[in-house]
Motif scaffolding. Structure first.
Motif, PDB file in Angstrom:
ATOM      1  N   MET A   1       7.615  13.557   5.405  1.00 56.21           N
ATOM      2  CA  MET A   1       7.106  12.204   5.600  1.00 56.21           C
ATOM      3  C   MET A   1       7.507  11.715   6.990  1.00 56.21           C
ATOM      4  O   MET A   1       8.683  11.707   7.341  1.00 56.21           O
ATOM      5  CB  MET A   1       7.692  11.257   4.539  1.00 56.21           C
ATOM      6  CG  MET A   1       7.092   9.857   4.576  1.00 56.21           C
ATOM      7  SD  MET A   1       7.885   8.732   3.396  1.00 56.21           S
ATOM      8  CE  MET A   1       7.525   9.540   1.837  1.00 56.21           C
ATOM      9  N   ASN A   2       6.513  11.307   7.821  1.00 55.55           N
ATOM     10  CA  ASN A   2       6.862  10.828   9.152  1.00 55.55           C
ATOM     11  C   ASN A   2       7.430   9.417   9.088  1.00 55.55           C
ATOM     12  O   ASN A   2       7.261   8.694   8.104  1.00 55.55           O
ATOM     13  CB  ASN A   2       5.643  10.881  10.091  1.00 55.55           C
ATOM     14  CG  ASN A   2       4.500   9.983   9.613  1.00 55.55           C
ATOM     15  OD1 ASN A   2       4.679   8.788   9.449  1.00 55.55           O
ATOM     16  ND2 ASN A   2       3.330  10.576   9.405  1.00 55.55           N
ATOM     17  N   SER A   3       8.114   9.020  10.164  1.00 52.10           N
ATOM     18  CA  SER A   3       8.849   7.750  10.171  1.00 52.10           C
ATOM     19  C   SER A   3       7.924   6.554   9.996  1.00 52.10           C
ATOM     20  O   SER A   3       8.269   5.585   9.311  1.00 52.10           O
ATOM     21  CB  SER A   3       9.637   7.620  11.478  1.00 52.10           C
ATOM     22  OG  SER A   3      10.619   8.624  11.562  1.00 52.10           O
ATOM     23  N   PHE A   4       6.727   6.594  10.614  1.00 57.63           N
ATOM     24  CA  PHE A   4       5.815   5.450  10.526  1.00 57.63           C
ATOM     25  C   PHE A   4       5.392   5.202   9.081  1.00 57.63           C
ATOM     26  O   PHE A   4       5.385   4.057   8.616  1.00 57.63           O
ATOM     27  CB  PHE A   4       4.585   5.691  11.406  1.00 57.63           C
ATOM     28  CG  PHE A   4       3.627   4.535  11.422  1.00 57.63           C
ATOM     29  CD1 PHE A   4       3.950   3.354  12.091  1.00 57.63           C
ATOM     30  CD2 PHE A   4       2.404   4.611  10.768  1.00 57.63           C
ATOM     31  CE1 PHE A   4       3.070   2.279  12.105  1.00 57.63           C
ATOM     32  CE2 PHE A   4       1.526   3.547  10.775  1.00 57.63           C
ATOM     33  CZ  PHE A   4       1.858   2.381  11.452  1.00 57.63           C
ATOM     34  N   LEU A   5       5.047   6.274   8.361  1.00 55.21           N
ATOM     35  CA  LEU A   5       4.675   6.135   6.951  1.00 55.21           C
ATOM     36  C   LEU A   5       5.854   5.627   6.139  1.00 55.21           C
ATOM     37  O   LEU A   5       5.689   4.787   5.241  1.00 55.21           O
ATOM     38  CB  LEU A   5       4.192   7.478   6.404  1.00 55.21           C
ATOM     39  CG  LEU A   5       3.851   7.516   4.905  1.00 55.21           C
ATOM     40  CD1 LEU A   5       2.771   6.503   4.567  1.00 55.21           C
ATOM     41  CD2 LEU A   5       3.433   8.923   4.488  1.00 55.21           C
ATOM     42  N   LEU A   6       7.055   6.107   6.454  1.00 48.30           N
ATOM     43  CA  LEU A   6       8.240   5.659   5.743  1.00 48.30           C
ATOM     44  C   LEU A   6       8.485   4.170   5.971  1.00 48.30           C
ATOM     45  O   LEU A   6       8.859   3.446   5.044  1.00 48.30           O
ATOM     46  CB  LEU A   6       9.459   6.471   6.201  1.00 48.30           C
ATOM     47  CG  LEU A   6      10.778   6.212   5.462  1.00 48.30           C
ATOM     48  CD1 LEU A   6      10.611   6.432   3.968  1.00 48.30           C
ATOM     49  CD2 LEU A   6      11.871   7.120   6.015  1.00 48.30           C
ATOM     50  N   TYR A   7       8.260   3.687   7.196  1.00 49.97           N
ATOM     51  CA  TYR A   7       8.416   2.262   7.495  1.00 49.97           C
ATOM     52  C   TYR A   7       7.429   1.419   6.675  1.00 49.97           C
ATOM     53  O   TYR A   7       7.784   0.359   6.156  1.00 49.97           O
ATOM     54  CB  TYR A   7       8.184   1.992   8.983  1.00 49.97           C
ATOM     55  CG  TYR A   7       9.263   2.537   9.891  1.00 49.97           C
ATOM     56  CD1 TYR A   7      10.557   2.780   9.417  1.00 49.97           C
ATOM     57  CD2 TYR A   7       8.992   2.837  11.223  1.00 49.97           C
ATOM     58  CE1 TYR A   7      11.540   3.287  10.246  1.00 49.97           C
ATOM     59  CE2 TYR A   7       9.980   3.345  12.063  1.00 49.97           C
ATOM     60  CZ  TYR A   7      11.250   3.560  11.572  1.00 49.97           C
ATOM     61  OH  TYR A   7      12.217   4.056  12.400  1.00 49.97           O
ATOM     62  N   ILE A   8       6.211   1.908   6.549  1.00 49.69           N
ATOM     63  CA  ILE A   8       5.198   1.187   5.756  1.00 49.69           C
ATOM     64  C   ILE A   8       5.622   1.130   4.284  1.00 49.69           C
ATOM     65  O   ILE A   8       5.528   0.082   3.626  1.00 49.69           O
ATOM     66  CB  ILE A   8       3.817   1.862   5.886  1.00 49.69           C
ATOM     67  CG1 ILE A   8       3.282   1.708   7.318  1.00 49.69           C
ATOM     68  CG2 ILE A   8       2.828   1.262   4.893  1.00 49.69           C
ATOM     69  CD1 ILE A   8       1.976   2.434   7.559  1.00 49.69           C
ATOM     70  N   LEU A  10       8.641   1.316   3.100  1.00 48.15           N
ATOM     71  CA  LEU A  10       9.782   0.414   2.984  1.00 48.15           C
ATOM     72  C   LEU A  10       9.333  -1.037   2.986  1.00 48.15           C
ATOM     73  O   LEU A  10       9.884  -1.874   2.256  1.00 48.15           O
ATOM     74  CB  LEU A  10      10.774   0.655   4.124  1.00 48.15           C
ATOM     75  CG  LEU A  10      11.694   1.867   3.976  1.00 48.15           C
ATOM     76  CD1 LEU A  10      12.491   2.090   5.254  1.00 48.15           C
ATOM     77  CD2 LEU A  10      12.635   1.696   2.790  1.00 48.15           C
ATOM     78  N   PHE A  11       8.331  -1.354   3.802  1.00 43.76           N
ATOM     79  CA  PHE A  11       7.780  -2.713   3.821  1.00 43.76           C
ATOM     80  C   PHE A  11       7.195  -3.063   2.448  1.00 43.76           C
ATOM     81  O   PHE A  11       7.437  -4.154   1.917  1.00 43.76           O
ATOM     82  CB  PHE A  11       6.705  -2.826   4.908  1.00 43.76           C
ATOM     83  CG  PHE A  11       6.193  -4.222   5.117  1.00 43.76           C
ATOM     84  CD1 PHE A  11       6.824  -5.085   6.009  1.00 43.76           C
ATOM     85  CD2 PHE A  11       5.074  -4.681   4.427  1.00 43.76           C
ATOM     86  CE1 PHE A  11       6.355  -6.375   6.205  1.00 43.76           C
ATOM     87  CE2 PHE A  11       4.604  -5.970   4.611  1.00 43.76           C
ATOM     88  CZ  PHE A  11       5.238  -6.811   5.507  1.00 43.76           C
ATOM     89  N   VAL A  12       6.430  -2.129   1.871  1.00 39.82           N
ATOM     90  CA  VAL A  12       5.852  -2.351   0.540  1.00 39.82           C
ATOM     91  C   VAL A  12       6.968  -2.475  -0.495  1.00 39.82           C
ATOM     92  O   VAL A  12       6.905  -3.318  -1.402  1.00 39.82           O
ATOM     93  CB  VAL A  12       4.897  -1.197   0.165  1.00 39.82           C
ATOM     94  CG1 VAL A  12       4.429  -1.338  -1.286  1.00 39.82           C
ATOM     95  CG2 VAL A  12       3.702  -1.166   1.106  1.00 39.82           C
ATOM     96  N   LEU A  13       8.015  -1.667  -0.343  1.00 39.76           N
ATOM     97  CA  LEU A  13       9.136  -1.727  -1.281  1.00 39.76           C
ATOM     98  C   LEU A  13       9.807  -3.092  -1.241  1.00 39.76           C
ATOM     99  O   LEU A  13      10.218  -3.614  -2.284  1.00 39.76           O
ATOM    100  CB  LEU A  13      10.160  -0.636  -0.949  1.00 39.76           C
ATOM    101  CG  LEU A  13      11.448  -0.641  -1.776  1.00 39.76           C
ATOM    102  CD1 LEU A  13      11.145  -0.493  -3.261  1.00 39.76           C
ATOM    103  CD2 LEU A  13      12.391   0.466  -1.312  1.00 39.76           C
ATOM    104  N   MET A  14       9.923  -3.693  -0.064  1.00 40.57           N
ATOM    105  CA  MET A  14      10.534  -5.021   0.029  1.00 40.57           C
ATOM    106  C   MET A  14       9.685  -6.078  -0.687  1.00 40.57           C
ATOM    107  O   MET A  14      10.222  -7.048  -1.221  1.00 40.57           O
ATOM    108  CB  MET A  14      10.741  -5.412   1.494  1.00 40.57           C
ATOM    109  CG  MET A  14      11.777  -4.562   2.223  1.00 40.57           C
ATOM    110  SD  MET A  14      13.377  -4.472   1.371  1.00 40.57           S
ATOM    111  CE  MET A  14      13.406  -2.733   0.879  1.00 40.57           C
ATOM    112  N   ILE A  15       8.364  -5.875  -0.689  1.00 39.23           N
ATOM    113  CA  ILE A  15       7.496  -6.770  -1.473  1.00 39.23           C
ATOM    114  C   ILE A  15       7.814  -6.614  -2.961  1.00 39.23           C
ATOM    115  O   ILE A  15       7.969  -7.600  -3.693  1.00 39.23           O
ATOM    116  CB  ILE A  15       6.007  -6.460  -1.213  1.00 39.23           C
ATOM    117  CG1 ILE A  15       5.662  -6.696   0.263  1.00 39.23           C
ATOM    118  CG2 ILE A  15       5.107  -7.318  -2.118  1.00 39.23           C
ATOM    119  CD1 ILE A  15       4.226  -6.318   0.618  1.00 39.23           C
TER     120      ILE A  15
END
Length: 304
Positions: A1-8, A10-15
């Motif tokens: 998993m690349n970092s950009f996808l992981l950041y996305i 994580l953003f969804v996880l915070m929701i």
């Protein structure tokens, strides 16, 4: 998993985690808090258990690995949840939110001290913007006020225990997979919390009879999705991008908890809280090194 996808993700996880705050409010209003928390975390373990026995992941763990996972359970599950529940009982929501907003700062400093992470200017600015955003969100609530109480000490200890668990998870990045780490720490932690609940909540199990169908549905959704899959993803992120960067995303959770309260409980979101949200997003962008990375890419184009 690349970092950009992981950041996305994580953003969804915070929701999801923000909305889960509303779910937990519903759950603890129907059941004894510590008892139901131990059962919710045990449900998370059951959800992840198929992953634990896939390819015999547990059998390959050494005694040292199991001991480290037990430490994660003590700090991240038992310590964090126990001190947090006691602290919130004796302090205001504003104080609690602000102190919990220091988790990224404490984690980043701990990562610099114990893991050798580099504190760049961008990361420091990210921490400042993120904490400022959390402060705006929490203090904009009606009646929010800062008054020191004994509960604040308990919540800060909860912050320290959670940061300690993040550092331990980071240190196990090359030896223990996120599935084994998450599942076993939840199994151990839920057992510890249940033993504690028997002591502090003698009528805890009896409260399970009073739950409504809706409360139980929320309980199962919270345990299997937010707690199980959420912590699996977050622990993977810690091992992939580091405890300091992963912790920055936690600043987003308070805002999305407001959104969840607005959607399901009819609470109001104030304009200044939207400004706080923008500051948090800016803090995440700075703290994760996105702008720093872009600057390094463009530097050669201008010549030396």
């Amino acid at each position: 998993m690349n970092s950009f996808l992981l950041y996305i993700l994580l953003f969804v996880l915070m929701i999801v985690w923000g909305f889960n705050v509303t779910a937990i409010k519903i759950i603890v209003s129907h059941f004894s808090p510590v008892t139901i928390t131990s059962l919710r975390i045990f449900l998370a373990f059951l959800t992840l258990s198929p992953l634990l026995f896939y390819r015999n992941k547990i059998q390959r763990l050494s005694f040292k690995n199991i001991l480290m996972i037990a430490c994660v359970a003590v700090f991240g599950v038992l310590g964090h949840h126990a001190f947090l529940s006691v602290g919130l009982k004796y302090t205001s929501a504003a104080n609690g939110g602000l102190i919990l907003g220091s988790v990224p700062i404490v984690t980043t400093v701990a990562a610099a001290l114990f893991l050798g992470d580099r504190l760049t200017v961008f990361r420091i600015l990210g921490l400042v913007f993120g904490f400022s955003g959390v402060a705006l969100i929490m203090l904009a609530k009606p009646g929010a006020a800062l008054q020191f109480s004994i509960g604040d000490i308990f919540i800060f200890i909860a912050v320290l225990t959670q940061a300690a668990s993040f550092i331990l998870i980071n240190k196990m990045a090359n030896s223990v997979g996120s599935q084994s780490l998450t599942g076993l720490s939840m199994l151990m932690g839920s057992f510890m919390l249940f033993v504690l609940s028997v002591t502090v909540e003698p009528e805890g199990l009896a409260s399970l009879k009073t739950g409504t169908l809706m409360a139980w549905l929320v309980f199962f959704a919270s345990g299997s999705i937010a707690t199980a899959m959420g912590h699996l993803l977050y622990n993977y992120a810690i091992q992939r991008i580091g405890a300091g960067q992963a912790a920055l995303f936690l600043n987003l959770s308070p805002f999305f908890s407001l959104v969840g309260a607005a959607v399901f409980l009819g609470e109001k979101i104030y304009s200044i809280q939207w400004i706080g949200f923008l500051l948090i997003v800016l803090g995440v962008v700075l703290g994760t090194g996105f702008l720093e990375h872009r600057a390094k890419i463009k530097k050669p184009e201008g010549g030396k």
